[in-house]
Write a protein that holds these residues in place. Structure first.
Motif, PDB file in Angstrom:
ATOM      1  N   TRP A  39       1.016  -1.170  -0.142  1.00  0.00           N
ATOM      2  CA  TRP A  39       0.110   0.046  -0.154  1.00  0.00           C
ATOM      3  C   TRP A  39       0.917   1.192   0.128  1.00  0.00           C
ATOM      4  N   LEU A  40       0.676   1.753  -0.965  1.00  0.00           N
ATOM      5  CA  LEU A  40       1.759   3.256  -1.344  1.00  0.00           C
ATOM      6  C   LEU A  40       0.766   4.358  -1.298  1.00  0.00           C
ATOM      7  N   ILE A  41       1.159   5.518  -0.547  1.00  0.00           N
ATOM      8  CA  ILE A  41       0.478   6.646  -0.770  1.00  0.00           C
ATOM      9  C   ILE A  41       1.691   7.630  -1.146  1.00  0.00           C
ATOM     10  N   GLU A  42       1.339   8.589  -2.090  1.00  0.00           N
ATOM     11  CA  GLU A  42       2.126   9.679  -2.581  1.00  0.00           C
ATOM     12  C   GLU A  42       1.145  10.896  -2.634  1.00  0.00           C
ATOM     13  N   VAL A  43       2.036  11.886  -2.332  1.00  0.00           N
ATOM     14  CA  VAL A  43       1.318  13.352  -2.544  1.00  0.00           C
ATOM     15  C   VAL A  43       2.195  14.117  -3.303  1.00  0.00           C
ATOM     16  N   SER A  44       1.908  14.666  -4.527  1.00  0.00           N
ATOM     17  CA  SER A  44       3.017  15.134  -5.352  1.00  0.00           C
ATOM     18  C   SER A  44       3.372  16.417  -4.389  1.00  0.00           C
ATOM     19  N   GLY A  45       4.841  16.594  -4.460  1.00  0.00           N
ATOM     20  CA  GLY A  45       5.307  17.775  -3.781  1.00  0.00           C
ATOM     21  C   GLY A  45       5.214  17.741  -2.296  1.00  0.00           C
ATOM     22  N   GLY A  46       4.764  16.410  -1.660  1.00  0.00           N
ATOM     23  CA  GLY A  46       4.449  16.742  -0.264  1.00  0.00           C
ATOM     24  C   GLY A  46       5.430  16.156   0.671  1.00  0.00           C
ATOM     25  N   ILE A  47       5.387  16.551   1.972  1.00  0.00           N
ATOM     26  CA  ILE A  47       6.224  15.996   2.906  1.00  0.00           C
ATOM     27  C   ILE A  47       5.081  15.496   3.926  1.00  0.00           C
ATOM     28  N   ARG A  48       5.724  13.842   4.109  1.00  0.00           N
ATOM     29  CA  ARG A  48       4.939  13.062   4.869  1.00  0.00           C
ATOM     30  C   ARG A  48       5.157  13.335   6.425  1.00  0.00           C
TER      31      ARG A  48
END
Length: 268
Positions: A39-48
């Motif tokens: 399960w992969l979650i990505e947010v463009s230009g995001g900082i987790r």
């Protein structure tokens, strides 16, 4: 059932935003009915940011996007195994007492029509009553996309007699609470409808607490309990409380939203 899920949400802004903070409830629930492999979650230009498991047992994580940004994309991709538990939420760890879900919200508050409809169901026990309430909602609210909006309440959907899964869930929650049964809103995915048609969209249903059996899911829109076709993400008192993505953007421009979901069965 082995399922592969991809979910992309794109936010476009008329003017670049200065900053975006999001709270994501996009990780599948951990219980006997499903097991997540990837399960992969990505947010463009995001900082987790930090993540935590809330009292309802949902995994929530924060993300921040530092602008300027005219477009932000949230992507989810993963594989999950599901099995039919007859709608019963077995093995799910949570600390919130079920009685908390007797509390009404603006979206689920029962007006006179909902109260009258709730009294029409006569169940031999809480589980039987929950099934009959779900059937009543399916009978009184026809599934029809495009006739309601995100802010439509259970009372408005019943008066209209049409709506989508969110409206069915809100109406069922309202009826259950009117009869003294704790009920909550559940967000997730559905592989196919009861007639076998592909359902490439996010989905929602209700869970009702029925005594010793605990939480049981009811999908009034499809007239069934969740089975192996369903993937559970999280829950809340209503759709806004259970939203998979919640956030605040700093900026003055209008926002456009584009969502794409694909749920496909993998070879055994």
């Amino acid at each position: 059932m082995k399922l592969r899920i991809s979910h992309e949400t794109v936010y476009r802004y008329a003017r670049p935003i200065r900053n975006l903070v999001q709270s994501l409830r996009l990780t599948p629930s951990a219980f006997e009915g499903q097991k997540t492999h990837e399960w992969l979650i990505e947010v463009s230009g995001g900082i987790r940011g930090p993540g935590f498991r809330d009292g309802a047992g949902d995994w929530i994580e924060g993300w921040t996007v530092r602008g300027p940004a005219e477009e932000v994309t949230v992507r989810i991709a993963g594989r999950i195994d599901t099995r039919d538990t007859a709608g019963v939420l077995r093995g799910h760890r949570e600390t919130i007492h079920p009685m908390v879900y007797l509390r009404d919200s603006d979206a689920t508050k029962a007006d006179d029509a909902l109260q009258d409809l709730a009294r029409q169901a006569d169940g031999a026990d809480p589980l039987d009553l929950a099934h009959k309430l779900s059937h009543l909602v399916g009978d009184r609210i026809a599934f029809r996309p495009g006739v309601t909006r995100s802010g439509t309440t259970a009372a408005e959907a019943l008066a209209l007699g049409e709506g989508v899964c969110q409206d069915h869930a809100h109406a069922l929650i309202s009826l259950a609470r009117a009869r003294g049964l704790p009920a909550r809103y559940v967000s997730g995915y559905l592989h196919s409808t009861i007639d076998g048609k592909a359902h490439d969209a996010a989905h929602a249903w209700a869970e009702i607490h029925v005594g010793q059996l605990g939480w049981v899911g009811f999908d009034a829109a499809n007239r069934c309990c969740p089975d192996e076709r369903y993937v559970r993400l999280g829950s809340g008192t209503d759709a806004a409380d259970a939203a998979p993505i919640r956030g605040v953007a700093l900026g003055t421009g209008a926002e456009e939203l584009d969502v794409r979901v694909q749920v496909e069965e993998m070879a055994q």
